[in-house]
Design a protein around this motif. Structure first.
Motif, PDB file in Angstrom:
ATOM      1  N   PHE A   1       0.867  -1.193   0.000  1.00 45.12           N
ATOM      2  CA  PHE A   1       0.000   0.000   0.000  1.00 45.12           C
ATOM      3  C   PHE A   1       0.892   1.227   0.000  1.00 45.12           C
TER       4      PHE A   1
ATOM      5  N   VAL B   1       3.060  -5.036   2.527  1.00 44.81           N
ATOM      6  CA  VAL B   1       2.315  -5.710   3.593  1.00 44.81           C
ATOM      7  C   VAL B   1       2.488  -7.221   3.475  1.00 44.81           C
TER       8      VAL B   1
ATOM      9  N   PRO C   1      -0.530 -11.822  13.934  1.00 46.00           N
ATOM     10  CA  PRO C   1      -0.917 -10.680  14.763  1.00 46.00           C
ATOM     11  C   PRO C   1      -1.686  -9.633  13.976  1.00 46.00           C
TER      12      PRO C   1
ATOM     13  N   GLY D   1      -2.573  -6.609  11.906  1.00 49.49           N
ATOM     14  CA  GLY D   1      -1.796  -5.857  10.933  1.00 49.49           C
ATOM     15  C   GLY D   1      -0.791  -6.694  10.188  1.00 49.49           C
TER      16      GLY D   1
ATOM     17  N   THR E   1      -5.715  -8.572   4.158  1.00 46.99           N
ATOM     18  CA  THR E   1      -5.169  -8.176   2.852  1.00 46.99           C
ATOM     19  C   THR E   1      -4.973  -9.403   1.968  1.00 46.99           C
TER      20      THR E   1
ATOM     21  N   GLU F   1     -12.195 -13.704  10.578  1.00 45.24           N
ATOM     22  CA  GLU F   1     -12.547 -13.562  11.990  1.00 45.24           C
ATOM     23  C   GLU F   1     -14.042 -13.763  12.251  1.00 45.24           C
TER      24      GLU F   1
ATOM     25  N   HIS G   1      -7.852 -15.291  15.800  1.00 50.41           N
ATOM     26  CA  HIS G   1      -6.797 -15.001  16.762  1.00 50.41           C
ATOM     27  C   HIS G   1      -6.782 -16.016  17.889  1.00 50.41           C
TER      28      HIS G   1
ATOM     29  N   ARG H   1      -7.908  -0.602  -4.149  1.00 49.79           N
ATOM     30  CA  ARG H   1      -9.343  -0.364  -4.114  1.00 49.79           C
ATOM     31  C   ARG H   1     -10.003  -0.468  -5.485  1.00 49.79           C
TER      32      ARG H   1
ATOM     33  N   GLY I   1      -8.380  -4.158  11.149  1.00 49.35           N
ATOM     34  CA  GLY I   1      -9.471  -4.183  12.126  1.00 49.35           C
ATOM     35  C   GLY I   1      -8.979  -4.131  13.561  1.00 49.35           C
ATOM     36  N   GLY I   2      -8.016  -4.992  13.883  1.00 48.29           N
ATOM     37  CA  GLY I   2      -7.508  -5.031  15.248  1.00 48.29           C
ATOM     38  C   GLY I   2      -6.804  -3.731  15.619  1.00 48.29           C
ATOM     39  N   GLN I   3      -6.123  -3.120  14.655  1.00 55.73           N
ATOM     40  CA  GLN I   3      -5.459  -1.848  14.926  1.00 55.73           C
ATOM     41  C   GLN I   3      -6.478  -0.750  15.192  1.00 55.73           C
TER      42      GLN I   3
ATOM     43  N   GLY J   1     -11.161  -9.621  18.201  1.00 55.83           N
ATOM     44  CA  GLY J   1     -10.245  -9.450  17.085  1.00 55.83           C
ATOM     45  C   GLY J   1      -8.859  -8.975  17.465  1.00 55.83           C
TER      46      GLY J   1
HETATM   47  N1  LIG Z   1      -6.119   0.690   2.303  1.00 54.04           N
HETATM   48  C1  LIG Z   1      -4.943   0.615   2.975  1.00 54.04           C
HETATM   49  N2  LIG Z   1      -4.020   1.588   2.818  1.00 54.04           N
HETATM   50  C2  LIG Z   1      -2.870   1.541   3.468  1.00 54.04           C
HETATM   51  N3  LIG Z   1      -2.517   0.556   4.341  1.00 54.04           N
HETATM   52  C3  LIG Z   1      -3.408  -0.425   4.536  1.00 54.04           C
HETATM   53  C4  LIG Z   1      -4.654  -0.450   3.875  1.00 54.04           C
HETATM   54  N4  LIG Z   1      -5.325  -1.550   4.276  1.00 54.04           N
HETATM   55  C5  LIG Z   1      -4.519  -2.190   5.162  1.00 54.04           C
HETATM   56  N5  LIG Z   1      -3.370  -1.513   5.315  1.00 54.04           N
HETATM   57  C6  LIG Z   1      -2.263  -1.901   6.185  1.00 54.04           C
HETATM   58  O1  LIG Z   1      -1.861  -3.209   5.881  1.00 54.04           O
HETATM   59  C7  LIG Z   1      -1.546  -3.929   7.065  1.00 54.04           C
HETATM   60  C8  LIG Z   1      -2.292  -5.245   7.084  1.00 54.04           C
HETATM   61  O2  LIG Z   1      -3.679  -5.012   7.240  1.00 54.04           O
HETATM   62  P1  LIG Z   1      -4.719  -6.196   7.364  1.00 54.04           P
HETATM   63  O3  LIG Z   1      -6.060  -5.604   7.508  1.00 54.04           O
HETATM   64  O4  LIG Z   1      -4.503  -7.144   6.262  1.00 54.04           O
HETATM   65  O5  LIG Z   1      -4.265  -6.888   8.728  1.00 54.04           O
HETATM   66  P2  LIG Z   1      -4.874  -8.141   9.452  1.00 54.04           P
HETATM   67  O6  LIG Z   1      -3.821  -9.179   9.513  1.00 54.04           O
HETATM   68  O7  LIG Z   1      -6.166  -8.524   8.851  1.00 54.04           O
HETATM   69  O8  LIG Z   1      -5.076  -7.570  10.913  1.00 54.04           O
HETATM   70  P3  LIG Z   1      -6.284  -7.748  11.947  1.00 54.04           P
HETATM   71  O9  LIG Z   1      -5.989  -8.951  12.758  1.00 54.04           O
HETATM   72  O10 LIG Z   1      -6.195  -6.524  12.789  1.00 54.04           O
HETATM   73  O11 LIG Z   1      -7.539  -7.825  11.166  1.00 54.04           O
HETATM   74  C9  LIG Z   1      -1.884  -3.011   8.225  1.00 54.04           C
HETATM   75  O12 LIG Z   1      -0.704  -2.478   8.760  1.00 54.04           O
HETATM   76  C10 LIG Z   1      -2.700  -1.908   7.616  1.00 54.04           C
HETATM   77  O13 LIG Z   1      -2.457  -0.678   8.245  1.00 54.04           O
END
Ligand SMILES: Nc1ncnc2c1ncn2[C@@H]1O[C@H](COP(=O)(O)OP(=O)(O)OP(=O)(O)O)[C@@H](O)[C@H]1O
Ligand SMILES: Nc1ncnc2c1ncn2[C@@H]1O[C@H](COP(=O)(O)OP(=O)(O)OP(=O)(O)O)[C@@H](O)[C@H]1O
Ligand SMILES: [Mg+2]
Ligand SMILES: [Mg+2]
Ligand SMILES: [Zn+2]
Lengths: 264, 282, 273, 264, 273
Positions: free
Chosen positions: A22, A27, A46, A48, A53, A173, A205, C270, D150-152, D177
């Motif tokens: 991104f 990522v 964990p 993020g 993604t 989740e 989780h 997106r 989401g978790g963040q 989450g």
């Molecule tokens: N549209 C976006 N633009 C910029 N960064 C993004 C975007 N979407 C996600 N990220 C970043 O990519 C990383 C991974 O996000 P992702 O949502 O895939 O995490 P996750 O493993 O599903 O976490 P969680 O357990 O919190 O759901 C995060 O650091 C997030 O900030």
């Protein structure tokens, strides 16, 4: 169930050296995974680390920088048999301007372009009824979706995915905010899907709840050269225990550690 | 839709009573002409009420009904879309497009509808109406023709007043806010400079305003004419910039509500304003 | 240049700069609350007010102001009382405003919409010194309100429910925002024209939000874009002979397009939304 | 910390015979609860039992049919010291039309009417910095909130509540989450709040994670004469175990039951 | 009654009934997608089209139709390409449409907005038999599209991302919805007037959604309310002597208010939103 029950030999989902970034920030780095037919896979990592993604990349909602994705053996770019998969996203639907009922939400699983010229079948209605019944919300089918509680809405989204009657279920989740009894129901649902030969990918989780159902675990870690730090059948190696099990780092008043618990 | 086919003319079948012909005038100057020509022998309805900008008129069902049951409808085609539509539907054979008789001026490529500001055109309108009334009400044909001649005479007098009143003027350039006075200017040898186009509700461009200001300085114009029914702000701003004064010149698109004026008195007031501000000697 | 030789151009430039600089600061809250078309809506409501004034034989401008304020209040009332989203409440007001205006005009014999317009529509090339004063007062009101209530306005825009649990008077602050927008629109339409004031509140903000990452940055960039578009558009309209209001709006829309093109390589994600 | 540290003697929150109904359907029936100063309370109950509804009623977001609510000894209708409480709702914020940064979200905790005429203090900025740091997201403060995972996002909402520096924290499923490591951080945050004498109300479906911090548990049950079926210090009576502990109904391959586990 | 003696009244009644019955079926999707003011926006875009046609000396109505369709496409393009919400994309189009219309009009010398209006504004009292045929065709298009694509349209309105993973062509379906709305507006404004067609798409739906619990029920009740308001408003306007378009809109708004009052005891919750 109406859909044909095929057991493909090849992988249901596979990725090769997938990279997603991104705004320049990487990522997912070099992700190569495979989901075999009739297997339940847990996607761990964990906050993020890129689980959501990755899921978005698998279903084409997220453009990828490098690497390939294949669904049912077909490269994503040419894939068109979308009725074969169903997705439950992490976020609940936001407020809607027009009231939408629980039933309509579940029925919307049946609106693929393939069914465009066909009126709704009795069997499709039955699928939706069964799915709602399975998550215990059939009696709420006439209510507005946004008047349900958070956990109830999550179960509606699960029912929606079940109503798609798809070979591949991707659940981000699904158990967050679910109470213990519904978690039990969820476990039964997944067990049933596995019996039907469905492939399931679950982000979670807390592996404990579903560990006995899992054929494969994939663990992601943020900011590493390779996002996937583990992929294989459970149990997880001890060093990865922290991403999959919630509450054993601070053992409550000296409790006995449960099964896979090999605390670091 | 089926049940409508075949009964499209039934709505107007109720006009055979031998009472006064019903005349519908689209807006004020046409009403004036009808009053002059028909006198007490006709019933006049005006679609545009006093004070209303005629361009964007909307019709109520009753007004459409009045058009449907009229014997004559006086209008200018292309000036009021709502009236055009209603006539096309309800009064195709009974309408008199008074603009049809007149050689149109075009301003920047578009037909200028403001024909009533030339008295000679009013004469033509009166004659057209008299002919039509004579054919549907032969009993009073003579009266209508006489009245039309009387209107023509009035208009001749008015035109003479304008001609002599504007014969020797210091400036023949009239600066107006919207281009309504082309017919009047042409009839009496004036030069119309309009800040805006045919429509009064557009926003003026600074470039045009600067142009006009320059032209006013060069030609020593000391007056800008604004109108009754439209905001005088443009005229005022330019007047302030050039040290000129803003004066009302009525394009006669309608009377002010409650006004006791008529076409002739307004035209005379316009003449007085022009004489005073163009430096005319009588 | 010649441009500044005319005092109407000097006034126009000042007015355009003021409105370009300050209107987006209100617009950013409107966009967040899904009231991006409030400007045009308020214009219609104000028109109804003038129609009403003609019917009741009261002074038109104050009546327009009052109806616009009542409209702002009504939007928030509809939002709060019936389960209706902001944009739908606005649409109700909007269509109600037009219908009401036409009805009043047709009921008040001899008062057409043309007459109504005369009371309301200003234009940038005809800004008077007194209009400038009104504009400066308006900008002062905007700045003071933002300094004092800005944080609460932001909290309400972010999440009205949480804001309520912080003790923010959500209804009052919401209504205040809508009122502020109504004042901007009514004062603005009198002085610089309805199109310009309602568009310049929104278009620069829409352009800015494509690349910014915070509310504050969006407001700041929107304000800067608004100023730039105003000055460029006005100067352009001096040379090209077009009305300045639309010219400024077109320049601002061009800004949106440029940022959209520039932003694509920045954000390539997106696919659907 | 800037806010004064008072330890009131009376209850921080108390309700008397609270009843809440939607469209005639009663959700909360005769709820009388008390949160004492400096106590951590867990609010438990299955999905749809009315936990979120109760919280909304406590903070005045939900009109009540019968009964009374007092905050800091003051009836809700006359209560005005809102800076003394902070709420984390169950739902994450939806998509915003204008970009909002993480920092702005957290700073919005400081926008109470009392601070209206005062410019932002340096100490307030410090509070926000500390709160974000505590949840491990200070480095993301300039990012758009909706680009976080989401978790963040959930952790940002927690930081927002911490930045309010309030005596009463109400958290609706803050741990849903959250990954294990952040759960650990969360437990530390709550422990710290308790040390500071803050009162905390936490809704959760999995008590295990925080059980050792809990002074009182309140269990709601839907469709009973009295919604509150248990209120008191842990451990829960065995019959209520199912609402508070996730994964022991199907013991994975015969695991040892942990501490409070007295399965039905 | 006397009312049905005039065949223009019979045609008006039929046109009002058709538009009242079918427009809300499109409106319900517009409201869900936050495009409640699309009707008015499309009107302005169509106006730009007429301005363009005058400038280029092409046929105005087809040009208006094409610009409106292009506008519909543009809204979905802006939504998809730049991170811009539906209502903001609409606002951009809206203000762009006005600015463009005024610019074209001022560039085509001698063409005021009055000339533009002539090409666009219909009115209920002057519906021609040919207009009715256009309206019937329109309604047939609406019904067929809804039957065939309704489920996909609903899925996209509900959640575009999930719909995409079901294989729904989100961009195409979105654009189709906007196009459909554009066609309704352009056909409708020619025959029954812009105010009526854009308001009747939205107001009955806004009224219905206050008490309904499903999308389908909202569409059905909205359609019923649209029909009722159309017939009542038209008949009323015949006796009270006001223009029928605004009268129908006012009746529909009255329906909204009545339902709002009735709904309050039904739902007493939700203090802020
Ligand atoms: N549209 C976006 N633009 C910029 N960064 C993004 C975007 N979407 C996600 N990220 C970043 O990519 C990383 C991974 O996000 P992702 O949502 O895939 O995490 P996750 O493993 O599903 O976490 P969680 O357990 O919190 O759901 C995060 O650091 C997030 O900030
Ligand atoms: N606005 C509303 N209108 C009607 N019913 C509602 C509304 N909000 C909640 N409910 C109902 O009230 C009940 C309690 O909802 P609530 O959200 O309080 O549950 P909860 O205990 O928080 O559940 P969860 O664990 O799923 O978050 C549910 O059955 C829900 O459907
Ligand atoms: Mg995720
Ligand atoms: Mg809840
Ligand atoms: Zn004119």
């Amino acid at each position: 169930m109406t859909a044909e029950r095929r057991e493909p030999d090849g992988a249901i989902v596979s990725t090769q050296h997938l990279c997603v970034a991104f705004d320049g920030a990487t990522v997912l780095q070099d992700v190569s995974i495979t989901l075999a037919p009739a297997q339940v896979t847990a996607l761990l990592g964990p906050n993020g680390s890129g689980k959501s993604t990755l899921i978005n990349a698998l279903v084409g909602l997220q453009p990828v920088q490098h690497g390939t994705v294949e669904l049912f053996g077909i490269p994503l770019g040419r894939f068109s048999q979308w009725q074969r998969l169903a997705l439950v996203p992490q976020h609940l639907p936001g407020a809607s301007s027009i009231p939408v009922s629980v039933w309509e939400t579940v029925m919307s699983a049946r609106s693929s372009p393939r069914r465009r010229w066909r009126p709704i079948q009795r069997s499709e209605r039955q699928l939706c009824t069964d799915a709602l019944d399975r998550v215990g919300l059939l009696h709420r089918r006439r209510d507005r979706l946004d008047t349900l509680s958070g956990g109830q809405q999550r179960r509606v989204m699960l029912a929606r995915a079940l109503a798609a009657d798809a070979q591949l279920l991707i659940l981000d989740e699904p158990t967050a905010g679910m109470d213990a009894q519904n978690l039990q129901v969820f476990v039964e649902v997944i067990a049933h899907q596995r019996e039907l030969g469905r492939t399931v990918l679950i982000v979670t989780h807390d592996l404990d709840d579903i560990e006995h159902l899992i054929d494969q675990a994939i663990v992601l870690e943020a900011s590493t050269d390779q996002s996937v730090v583990f992929a294989g059948p459970p149990p997880l190696p001890p060093s990865m225990h922290h991403v999959a099990h919630h509450h054993h780092e601070t053992p409550p008043q000296g409790a006995a550690s449960p099964v896979v618990a090999v605390d670091p | 839709a089926l049940l409508l086919v075949g009964c499209s003319a039934s709505g107007s079948a109720t006009t055979s009573t031998r009472s006064h012909p019903k005349v519908v005038a689209a807006f004020y100057p046409l009403q004036f002409a009808a009053e002059q020509v028909g006198g007490s022998h006709i019933d006049i309805t005006t679609l545009t009420q006093a004070g209303v900008e005629p361009h964007d008129l909307e019709l109520s069902a009753q007004q459409v009904a009045s058009i449907a049951s009229a014997d004559v409808v006086l209008y200018i085609k292309g000036f009021q879309p709502a009236v055009d539509d209603a006539i096309a539907q309800e009064a195709a054979g009974k309408a008199v497009d008074v603009g049809a008789e007149i050689t149109h001026l075009t301003t920047g490529g578009a037909v200028d509808p403001h024909i009533w500001l030339d008295p000679a055109n009013m004469t033509a309108i009166g004659n057209a109406l008299a002919n039509r009334l004579a054919s549907i009400d032969p009993d009073h044909a003579a009266t209508y023709r006489t009245n039309a001649r009387a209107l023509a005479a009035q208009m001749v007098v008015l035109a003479r007043q304008y001609q002599s009143g504007l014969a020797r003027c210091a400036s023949r350039t009239i600066v107006v806010s919207h281009a309504a006075f082309a017919y009047l200017a042409k009839a009496f040898g004036l030069q119309q400079v309009a800040i805006m186009g045919l429509s009064p509700d557009a926003e003026p461009s600074p470039a045009r305003m600067a142009q006009v200001a320059q032209l006013m300085r060069a030609d020593h114009v000391h007056t800008i004419y604004s109108e009754t029914l439209v905001s005088p702000k443009v005229a005022q701003t330019l007047a302030q910039t050039t040290g000129a004064k803003a004066v009302v010149l009525d394009p006669l698109e309608g009377l002010k509500p409650g006004s006791t004026d008529n076409y002739v008195s307004v035209m005379q007031a316009n003449l007085t304003a022009l004489q005073a501000n163009q430096g005319c000697r009588s | 240049m010649g441009l500044l030789d005319y005092d109407f151009m000097r006034r126009a430039l000042l007015a355009a700069a003021l409105i370009g600089l300050f209107a987006p600061l209100i617009g950013v809250f409107l966009v967040q609350r899904r009231l991006a078309l409030l400007g045009d809506g308020m214009g219609h409501v104000a028109l109804t007010g003038v129609g009403l004034a003609l019917l009741l034989r009261t002074a038109p401008i104050p009546t327009a102001m009052i109806t616009a304020a009542a409209g702002a209040f009504l939007i928030e009332f509809i939002r709060a009382r019936s389960r209706t989203a902001g944009d739908v409440a606005l649409a109700l007001l909007f269509y109600g405003g037009i219908a009401g205006g036409v009805l009043f005009a047709s009921l008040a014999p001899g008062q057409g919409t043309g007459t109504l317009n005369a009371y309301l529509f200003g234009s940038l090339s005809t800004v008077a010194a007194s209009d400038l004063i009104a504009l400066v007062i308006l900008c002062a009101i905007i700045v003071i309100t933002l300094v004092v209530f800005g944080r609460e306005m932001f909290a309400v825009s972010l999440d009205a429910q949480i804001a309520a649990t912080q003790g923010v008077a959500v209804r009052s602050i919401s209504t205040m925002m809508a009122m502020l927008a109504a004042i901007v629109v009514v004062v603005g339409m009198r002085t610089v024209g309805l199109l310009l004031v309602s568009a310049i509140m929104i278009v620069p903000v829409a352009a800015a939000q494509q690349i910014t990452r915070s509310f504050r940055a969006t407001a700041a960039l929107g304000s800067a874009l608004g100023l730039t578009a105003s000055v460029l558009g006005l100067v352009g309209s001096y040379y090209v002979q077009v009305p300045p209001g639309p010219a400024i709006v077109i320049v601002a829309l061009g800004g949106f397009a440029v940022i959209a093109v520039v932003a694509v390589p920045v954000r390539r994600y997106r696919t659907t939304r």
